[in-house]
Design a protein around this motif. Structure first.
Motif, mmCIF file in Angstrom:
data_model
loop_
_atom_site.group_PDB
_atom_site.id
_atom_site.type_symbol
_atom_site.label_atom_id
_atom_site.label_comp_id
_atom_site.label_asym_id
_atom_site.label_seq_id
_atom_site.Cartn_x
_atom_site.Cartn_y
_atom_site.Cartn_z
ATOM 1 N N ARG B 2 -36.185 90.643 11.836
ATOM 2 C CA ARG B 2 -35.755 90.474 13.218
ATOM 3 C C ARG B 2 -35.254 89.062 13.453
ATOM 4 O O ARG B 2 -35.600 88.132 12.739
ATOM 5 C CB ARG B 2 -36.912 90.801 14.169
ATOM 6 N N LYS B 3 -34.456 88.930 14.492
ATOM 7 C CA LYS B 3 -33.862 87.632 14.824
ATOM 8 C C LYS B 3 -34.942 86.689 15.372
ATOM 9 O O LYS B 3 -36.049 87.099 15.705
ATOM 10 C CB LYS B 3 -32.775 87.834 15.875
ATOM 11 N N ASN B 24 -25.251 89.383 25.898
ATOM 12 C CA ASN B 24 -24.719 89.677 24.579
ATOM 13 C C ASN B 24 -23.465 88.870 24.284
ATOM 14 O O ASN B 24 -23.205 88.510 23.144
ATOM 15 C CB ASN B 24 -24.406 91.168 24.498
ATOM 16 N N LYS B 29 -25.271 85.619 17.925
ATOM 17 C CA LYS B 29 -25.781 86.901 17.421
ATOM 18 C C LYS B 29 -26.612 86.748 16.145
ATOM 19 O O LYS B 29 -27.381 87.638 15.794
ATOM 20 C CB LYS B 29 -24.617 87.862 17.185
ATOM 21 N N GLU B 33 -31.356 88.602 19.519
ATOM 22 C CA GLU B 33 -31.145 90.025 19.785
ATOM 23 C C GLU B 33 -31.477 90.250 21.262
ATOM 24 O O GLU B 33 -32.518 89.806 21.732
ATOM 25 C CB GLU B 33 -32.091 90.843 18.893
#
Lengths: 326, 372
Positions: B2-3, B24, B29, B33
């Motif tokens: 995961r980020k 977003n 990116k 997230e």
């Protein structure tokens, strides 16, 4: 043999269930008032049974052309009786009362769990208020306090009238009212003063909650189960300084109203399929969870003799069975 | 894997879609997230109410439910954008409660105590994209606001004309498609294309004219319950089922773009009833009510969360207006209950009353209700 036309109206409240059968001219042929006791289906069966006996005793034979249900269990019972009309109790009460008092301008109504104020001008409902969020100042409060004081709910009114100096009981919230009542009882207030105090507090609560900003004009009609309590009627007369009309059938107004609506709704004049021997029919409700989304709505499935006849309780149509009422 | 940063934010009506899109568009990116929040359900409010002060107004509880759901999905950056009334103070309390529960996260409030400060907000959001240029931030911010404006225009048009559609459900389909398309907007030219596409689509929907016997109901009141349908038990949808014409003023566009300029107009409209602006949306409620009466609306529904003081301030004045202008106003208060039975009863009765008034004849109550 030519049978008379009859219309059934049933008002299934949280505390009591009321039913009437009327004829074409809105005359009440049979009526019944019983406690719901948390079992609306059983109460309805009992009422239909009473209807059957009353009609038989009076040698009346009827064909049913309208069935209406109202009150908090209206959808459940409407489904079971296959009603042609299911309507909210506010509309039903207004129409029932207008039938009895065509010149009514204000209807005060206090039931078991809710209270309403309906403003009528020229025979048309123009405004109404209904209690929200809490059931303070309703029949449920009166009956729990009667129990606390060890008197029958039916006797409260008569006892209240004997009081010369009603106790002052906080009116805003039932919880505060109750502690006020307990404290005053413990410092020696007499039972009749306390009971008169409770009646006043119900009226104060009602006027503060529902009467806010509304103009109460003559003629004022008071109905619902609590209208049978003469103590509350007198308290209303004192607070409003107006004559309060209470009909002998004041507790049946909702049922009468819905019967009249069912009569008007049956426009094509077809006879309804209805059997007075409903006592022998087995109705069952089974609760399930929909699981269609994370709301997990509780769906009530209604079975008649083990055959599914209706499903309700869902927020969307996913879990419900759609049944159209004409 | 995961980020580093996972961003969660609360839901308000359909606005979570443009907000999601905005975030977003500006975040890095590789680093971040953004979680698409779930629509509000029973579980949201049950979870939110569990950890909220009992007497706080219900939007707080919904927000808390959303945060808890976001944290469960791994969020470690939470965003709050509310303000206007005491809502503006909620973020600190919400942050404290969530931290006391043992969660570790960064809390970003879009608004300062004094209101929106673009420079400060830019600095706060830089954590989600260290390379974010100020010009790019302003461009995306403007784009997001314009998107919301266009979305509101479309939704208002659809809401006002919903029951004038000749073919049922056309608007529902367009709305669904439109919300999906919003997620593709990242430049001004795409927004213009989006706008043109849906203007054309909406024009193609055949509408009938408003009849004299259409029942017109206006909804006024507090912003959260007006805009988040779950919190008002889908009152608009419920009214639309009765084939009413429904109007409400409160949208995000109104609040962020128009309200400031309209203040003078509002005070003028409400003069004779109020002398000064008493905060939040109370005076707007009064002015809008008067406007609806001028437009011959049949009835007005006033909605608010339990304990909402600006709207409580407006109520005695609404009662006076109701008396003087002879118009029924129904007051509904929402809290954390999950059963809609009581509300349905009241809406049905309100509709019946307006219908009877219009027909002036009891025999004509139409029995077209489909019960569930």
């Amino acid at each position: 043999m030519n049978k008379q036309k009859g219309y059934i109206g049933i008002d299934i409240g949280s505390i009591s269930t009321k039913g009437v059968i009327i004829d074409d001219k809105n005359n009440i042929l049979a009526s019944e008032y019983i406690w719901t006791e948390g079992a609306p289906i059983k109460a309805t069966k009992k009422i239909i049974e009473t209807f059957k006996n009353t009609l038989e005793n009076n040698n009346i034979s009827l064909d049913i052309y309208g069935i209406g249900t109202t009150g908090s269990a209206r959808n459940l019972i409407g489904s079971i009786l296959n009603a042609n009309v299911i309507k909210n109790e506010i509309t039903a009460h207004a129409i029932g009362t207008l039938n009895t008092f065509p010149d009514v301008k204000t209807i005060l109504e206090i039931g078991g769990q809710d209270s309403k104020l309906i403003i009528i001008r020229n025979g048309i409902v123009v405004d109404y208020a209904m209690n929200t969020l809490c059931a303070a100042g309703t029949g449920a409060f009166l009956s729990s306090q009667a129990k606390r004081l060890g008197v029958n709910i039916e006797d409260i009114g008569k006892i209240a009238l004997t009081s010369k100096n009603p106790s002052k009981i906080a009116a805003r919230c039932t919880v505060f009212a109750e502690s006020d009542l307990v404290h005053k009882a413990q410092i020696g207030h007499t039972k009749e003063d306390l009971i008169a105090g409770i009646c006043n507090s119900v009226v104060q609560n009602y006027l503060n909650n529902l009467g806010k900003g509304k103009i109460i004009e003559d003629k004022v009609v008071f109905q619902g189960g609590v209208s049978k309590n003469i103590g509350v009627v007198k308290a209303f007369e004192n607070a409003l300084n107006k004559k309060i009309y209470v009909d002998d059938n004041s507790h049946l107004m909702g049922a009468l109203g819905i019967a009249i609506i069912s009569k008007n709704a049956n426009k094509n004049g077809n006879k309804l399929d209805f059997d007075f021997n409903i006592k022998e029919v087995d109705f069952k409700t089974i609760g399930t969870e929909c699981n269609g989304c994370s709301n997990n709505c509780e769906i009530i499935n209604i079975y008649k003799d083990n055959k599914l006849i209706d499903k309700m309780g869902g927020r969307c149509q996913k879990g419900n069975m759609i049944k159209k009422i004409v | 894997m995961r980020k580093k940063y996972i961003v969660g934010f609360p839901v308000l009506g359909n606005y979570y879609i443009p907000i999601y899109n905005f975030l977003n568009n500006i975040v890095d990116k590789e680093l971040v997230e953004v979680l698409m929040p779930n629509k509000i359900t029973d579980e949201t409010i049950v979870n939110g109410a569990k950890v909220s002060p009992d007497f706080v107004c219900v939007p707080f509880k919904y927000n808390m439910g959303n945060y808890i759901e976001a944290i469960e999905k791994g969020a470690n950056v939470l965003i709050q954008a509310g303000g206007g009334c005491r809502y503006g103070y909620y973020f600190e309390l919400q942050e404290q409660i969530l931290k006391d529960m043992g969660n570790d996260f960064i809390f970003i409030s879009f608004l300062e105590e004094e209101g929106l400060n673009i420079k400060k907000l830019y600095n706060k959001l830089k954590i989600l994209n260290p390379n974010l240029r100020f010009s790019e931030f302003c461009y995306q911010g403007g784009l997001a606001v314009s998107t919301v404006k266009i979305m509101d225009d479309f939704e208002t048009y659809m809401r006002n004309n919903y029951n004038l559609q000749i073919n049922e459900n056309e608007f529902d389909k367009i709305e669904e498609e439109m919300l999906n398309d919003i997620l593709k907007i990242n430049t001004l030219s795409k927004l213009v294309k989006f706008k043109n596409k849906y203007v054309k689509k909406l024009k193609q929907v055949n509408l009938r004219k408003i009849n004299n016997d259409d029942i017109k109901i206006g909804i006024v009141g507090e912003l959260f319950t007006s805009m988040e349908p779950f919190s008002s038990f889908f009152i608009e949808k419920e009214l639309l089922n009765y084939k009413c014409i429904v109007k409400r003023y409160t949208t995000v566009t109104y609040l962020i773009l128009q309200k400031g300029f309209a203040k003078k107009k509002v005070m003028k409209k409400a003069s004779g009833y109020i002398d000064y602006h008493f905060g939040a949306d109370g005076p707007e409620t009064i002015a809008h009510t008067l406007e609806l009466i001028d437009k011959n609306y049949d009835g007005i529904i006033h909605i608010k969360p339990f304990g909402c003081s600006p709207e409580i301030n407006a109520m005695p004045i609404l009662q006076k207006i109701s008396r003087e202008k002879n118009i029924p106003i129904m007051y509904l208060t929402f809290d954390e209950q999950t059963t809609s039975t009581g509300i349905k009863t009241r809406i049905e009765a309100f509709y019946d009353m307006l219908k009877m008034k219009k027909d002036q004849n009891y025999a004509n109550i139409k029995e077209e209700k489909v019960y569930e």
